[in-house]
Motif scaffolding. Structure first.
Motif: not given
Length: 374
Positions: A320-349
């Motif tokens: 869990k701590y590996i996924i989250i990363g120091k100060g949540g840094s890794n989880l933010r990267k995961i969220g940003t990349k996934a969100r961009e691809q989800i938005e491209a797939m669904l065509g909405t924010r």
């Protein structure tokens, strides 16, 4: 109490739009891509469909569901079923993934056996090949993937090795079937990927001899090399597989590229983002579920926002701590990349919220597997 039905007024129907017509020789059916983990099945599926519908990754056992991608051509419609990689299971999850593959084989018209060009044929390939030809009478096309990773001489050698494998396995299967006509086979012999159904187990039980003869009567239905990355012969693979599906009108509407629910595709995109850069022990321990997905109230109609809340499960607190990363840094990267691809797939924010949870040893817990959709 009987219900009253109002007769349909045919005069109100708009019959001005003609029904679509298709050539008499139009074909439509299902093809399943199978092979060892990391054999290039998902990358090839995406290349043929023309859009990402499956997770491509250099991590083994990335695909955990049968993903359907739909190829539309003027002469045919090919529904590709990308399966999890077949492997020797070490957990209950692994057993269920193999069961998923076995169940898929009975529902398709043709099998595409993916063998990487840059890896020597090994016991895993022989096991899978023997199970494919023993479990059904479906045509099996050998697809030599990752052709861009080797030179022309190495590719030629691999094609010859794959041809020899087909001759060997098919000859062994014909001998096995002839033997069954005169005697009895093992109880699991006709169940694909079942315990004790492989060649080594059958040899130990004295059910087949070593080595099996090559009878020269032929092997695979066809052999074809491909590079999904460089789009080398991608269309040719689809054309070849389509030759083995039945004459039929299209089974899916024009333009539909997958029948996977949006929630399933979202979980796959989040898991793909989490897999990137993950440590060696993490990929098999990650599972994702969508808990809630709805458009936010009060937003203007021309600027909607989709709220997506997902749970990302690991098996230990340290993961869990590996996924989250120091100060949540890794989880933010995961969220940003996934969100961009989800938005491209669904065509909405999209507003994506990822909650990391621990489900101890979920890969071997039947209740946890059921809860996570396996």
């Amino acid at each position: 109490m009987d219900q009253e039905y109002t007769p349909l007024d045919l005069s109100t129907l708009d019959l001005s739009t003609p029904l679509p017509t298709y050539p008499k020789d139009f074909r439509s059916g299902f093809a399943s891509l199978v092979g060892r983990p990391n054999a290039g099945k998902s990358t090839l599926t995406n290349a043929m469909v023309g859009q990402k519908v499956a997770i491509p990754s250099n991590r083994p056992q990335t695909t955990r569901h049968t993903i359907r991608g739909i190829v539309h051509k003027d002469e045919y419609q090919l529904i590709l079923v990308d399966t999890p990689g077949i492997h020797r299971p070490r957990t209950l999850l692994g057993e269920r993934l193999n069961d998923l593959v076995a169940g898929t084989l009975s529902q398709v018209d043709v099998l595409g056996f993916c063998i990487p060009a840059n890896e020597k044929i090994g016991p895993g390939d022989r096991y899978i090949a023997s199970q494919l030809v023993a479990s059904s009478n479906k045509p099996v096309v050998a697809i030599v993937t990752k052709a861009d990773t080797v030179n022309s001489d190495e590719l030629r050698e691999q094609l010859l090795a794959v041809e020899a494998l087909g001759e060997e396995i098919m000859s062994a299967e014909r001998a096995q079937r002839a033997q069954k006509k005169g005697g009895k086979g093992g109880k699991n012999a006709s169940i694909p990927f079942a315990k004790g159904s492989g060649p080594a187990a059958q040899r130990r039980a004295g059910e087949i001899s070593e080595p099996m003869p090559v009878d020269g009567k032929g092997g695979w239905a066809a052999i074809i090399p491909v590079s999904a990355i460089q789009h080398f012969q991608v269309d040719a693979v689809a054309d070849l597989l389509s030759q083995y599906v039945p004459l039929s009108p299209p089974l899916y509407p024009e333009g539909e590229l997958t029948d996977e629910p949006e929630a399933t595709l979202i979980t796959e995109l989040v898991r793909e983002a989490a897999l990137e850069g993950a440590r060696e022990e993490l990929p098999h321990s990650i599972a994702v579920t969508v808990e809630e997905m709805e458009f936010r109230e009060g937003r203007p109609a021309d600027n909607p926002l989709l709220d997506v809340h997902v749970n990302l499960y690991v098996e230990r607190e340290s993961q869990k701590y590996i996924i989250i990363g120091k100060g949540g840094s890794n989880l933010r990267k995961i969220g940003t990349k996934a969100r961009e691809q989800i938005e491209a797939m669904l065509g909405t924010r999209v507003y994506l919220n990822i909650h990391v949870k621990v489900a101890k040893e979920w890969q071997s817990d039947p209740r946890a597997l059921n809860r996570l959709g396996f």
